[in-house]
Design an enzyme around this catalytic site. Structure first.
Site, PDB file in Angstrom:
ATOM      1  N   ASP A 152       1.294   5.130   0.506  1.00 43.48           N
ATOM      2  CA  ASP A 152       0.711   6.159   1.085  1.00 43.48           C
ATOM      3  C   ASP A 152       1.569   7.450   0.838  1.00 43.48           C
ATOM      4  O   ASP A 152       2.179   7.909   1.940  1.00 43.48           O
ATOM      5  CB  ASP A 152       0.298   5.908   2.240  1.00 43.48           C
ATOM      6  CG  ASP A 152      -0.437   6.680   3.252  1.00 43.48           C
ATOM      7  OD1 ASP A 152      -0.691   7.982   2.613  1.00 43.48           O
ATOM      8  OD2 ASP A 152      -0.875   6.523   4.416  1.00 43.48           O
ATOM      9  N   GLU A 179       1.969  10.845   1.001  1.00 43.65           N
ATOM     10  CA  GLU A 179       1.318  12.304   1.333  1.00 43.65           C
ATOM     11  C   GLU A 179       2.258  13.522   1.248  1.00 43.65           C
ATOM     12  O   GLU A 179       2.968  13.952   2.051  1.00 43.65           O
ATOM     13  CB  GLU A 179       0.808  11.994   2.770  1.00 43.65           C
ATOM     14  CG  GLU A 179       0.047  10.844   3.046  1.00 43.65           C
ATOM     15  CD  GLU A 179      -0.742  10.738   4.360  1.00 43.65           C
ATOM     16  OE1 GLU A 179      -0.566  11.847   5.109  1.00 43.65           O
ATOM     17  OE2 GLU A 179      -1.063   9.676   4.712  1.00 43.65           O
ATOM     18  N   ASP A 193       1.056  -1.221   0.004  1.00 42.59           N
ATOM     19  CA  ASP A 193       0.123   0.099   0.195  1.00 42.59           C
ATOM     20  C   ASP A 193       0.907   1.124   0.036  1.00 42.59           C
ATOM     21  O   ASP A 193       1.878   1.461   0.915  1.00 42.59           O
ATOM     22  CB  ASP A 193      -1.039  -0.042   1.272  1.00 42.59           C
ATOM     23  CG  ASP A 193      -1.685   1.218   1.544  1.00 42.59           C
ATOM     24  OD1 ASP A 193      -2.645   1.423   0.481  1.00 42.59           O
ATOM     25  OD2 ASP A 193      -1.592   2.126   2.385  1.00 42.59           O
ATOM     26  N   TYR A 245     -11.093  12.099   5.814  1.00 41.15           N
ATOM     27  CA  TYR A 245     -10.977  12.538   7.104  1.00 41.15           C
ATOM     28  C   TYR A 245      -9.908  13.624   7.066  1.00 41.15           C
ATOM     29  O   TYR A 245      -9.315  13.622   6.054  1.00 41.15           O
ATOM     30  CB  TYR A 245     -10.811  11.285   8.153  1.00 41.15           C
ATOM     31  CG  TYR A 245      -9.762  10.408   7.715  1.00 41.15           C
ATOM     32  CD1 TYR A 245      -8.395  10.665   7.428  1.00 41.15           C
ATOM     33  CD2 TYR A 245     -10.423   9.309   7.424  1.00 41.15           C
ATOM     34  CE1 TYR A 245      -7.502   9.634   7.264  1.00 41.15           C
ATOM     35  CE2 TYR A 245      -9.400   8.057   6.913  1.00 41.15           C
ATOM     36  CZ  TYR A 245      -8.157   8.246   6.988  1.00 41.15           C
ATOM     37  OH  TYR A 245      -7.256   7.241   6.422  1.00 41.15           O
TER      38      TYR A 245
END
Length: 375
Positions: free
Chosen positions: A130, A132, A128, A207
């Site tokens: 991720d 950011e 995965d 979120y």
């Protein structure tokens, strides 16, 4: 699918740990996080915590530390798929360098195999990513360039190619997923339509819509509430933006938050909702937020807080009018509402950040809508 991230740095004696994760209630578990080095190579974030290689020594067994506990989870729930998550908020500094050139992308993809699959055979069922965030919006100090938008796609394509080759050698399927921001100005920094066919799923981090802000806006509203000055900062708007960008519904996994955020110095009007505060409340989690399990234990309604519910946004909030502290969070009712949304809109399922933040009631609320059935 019901997927959850595990934040291993939260594991503590007498508290949550990997052994307590309800593996049979999940389809996927993402271990957060592997790191990306200044050289653009994937590796362990903490060799001692992750693999039991402490004080510069090798673990006493092939699988030590948390990886030994993950192995036990797989042994008890062999259908559970475990992915190594790479990057995260604190670990995305060098993704831009890793993605910059054909050579750096090839080195990165190979390093993932060498760091997580060869040393720990059979443990991980995929990766995965991720990052950011590509182009802009990440942690101060992160490397970033305009070319990240295209380079991210090329990086994922190279990793997909390498995982496919290794899958053939292993004679088992390896998955590739990515976690992406739900904020519109970050979604446009993705070649979403090009990424979609390269990955098994896209985890939408629905979120943190007002993270870093002192505005008393919901952390993860399902829909916009009346008077919301940012009507595009909600789950429904983000899902639709990703779909309009070219991602099939069946590849979108809806992220749900098992934590809340608190703001201090919030005026009393409208129960604090949509008011401008002064700072993150250090008493109730500060800039990192507060885990739901910790919020519940503190019994805020016995400490002067009043609970409110927004029918439009389908989320609760807490407000202490005397101390002027406002808390946005998710509870079993709002988690159930979001899970029903994911099912009704044909999404892949839900993704949880993070499992250690739960007291058990949030996952249970989701499973009542999306039960995991084992053969």
């Amino acid at each position: 699918m019901v997927a959850g991230y595990v934040a291993p740095w939260k594991a503590r004696t007498g508290g949550p740990n990997i052994k307590t994760i309800p593996a049979r209630e999940l389809t996927h578990l993402m271990y957060a996080f592997g790191t990306v080095s200044a050289e653009g190579l994937a590796g362990l974030s903490d060799r001692c915590l992750d693999a039991g290689a402490c004080d510069g020594t090798a673990p006493s067994t092939a699988f030590g530390g948390n990886f030994a506990q993950l192995t036990e989870l797989k042994r008890s729930s062999p259908e559970l798929r475990i992915l190594i998550a790479l990057g995260g908020w604190s670990g995305s500094k060098y993704f831009s360098a890793a993605a910059a050139t054909p050579r750096s992308r090839a080195r990165f993809a190979q390093s993932v195999i060498e760091a997580f699959f060869r040393p720990y055979p059979g443990l991980f069922d995929g990766v995965d990513v991720d990052w950011e965030f590509p182009v802009s919006g990440g942690r101060p100090g992160n490397l970033a360039r305009l070319e990240d938008r295209t380079n991210f796609t090329l990086l994922i394509a190279e990793l997909r190619r390498r995982l496919t080759e290794f899958s053939a050698l292993e004679r088992r399927e390896l998955e590739l997923t990515i976690a992406v921001s739900a904020v519109p100005n970050k979604i446009i920094n993705l070649e979403a339509a090009a990424l979609a066919p390269l990955v098994d799923r896209i985890h939408l981090m629905a979120y943190d819509y007002h993270a870093g802000s002192t505005f008393a806006g919901f952390n993860a509203p399902l829909f916009a509430c009346a008077g919301d000055p940012s009507p595009d900062l909600n789950v429904d708007a983000s899902v639709n933006a990703l779909i309009r960008a070219g991602v099939p519904r069946a590849k979108v996994t809806l992220g749900v938050a098992f934590y809340g955020r608190a703001v201090a110095g919030v005026p009393q009007e409208n129960g604090g909702l949509l008011q401008k505060g002064t700072m993150a409340s250090e008493e109730w989690g500060g800039s990192d937020g507060i885990d739901y399990r910790d919020l519940v234990v503190r019994r805020p309604e016995e400490q002067g807080f009043r609970r409110y519910w927004c029918d439009e946004a389908q989320v609760p909030w807490l407000y202490d009018a005397e101390r002027r502290i406002w808390i946005s969070y998710d509870d079993p009712l709002s988690i159930a509402s979001k899970t029903m949304y994911a099912r009704a809109h044909g999404l892949a399922g839900i993704m949880i950040w993070d499992l250690f933040a739960d007291d058990g009631s949030l996952l249970l609320a989701a499973l009542r809508i999306l039960p995991v059935r084992r053969s």
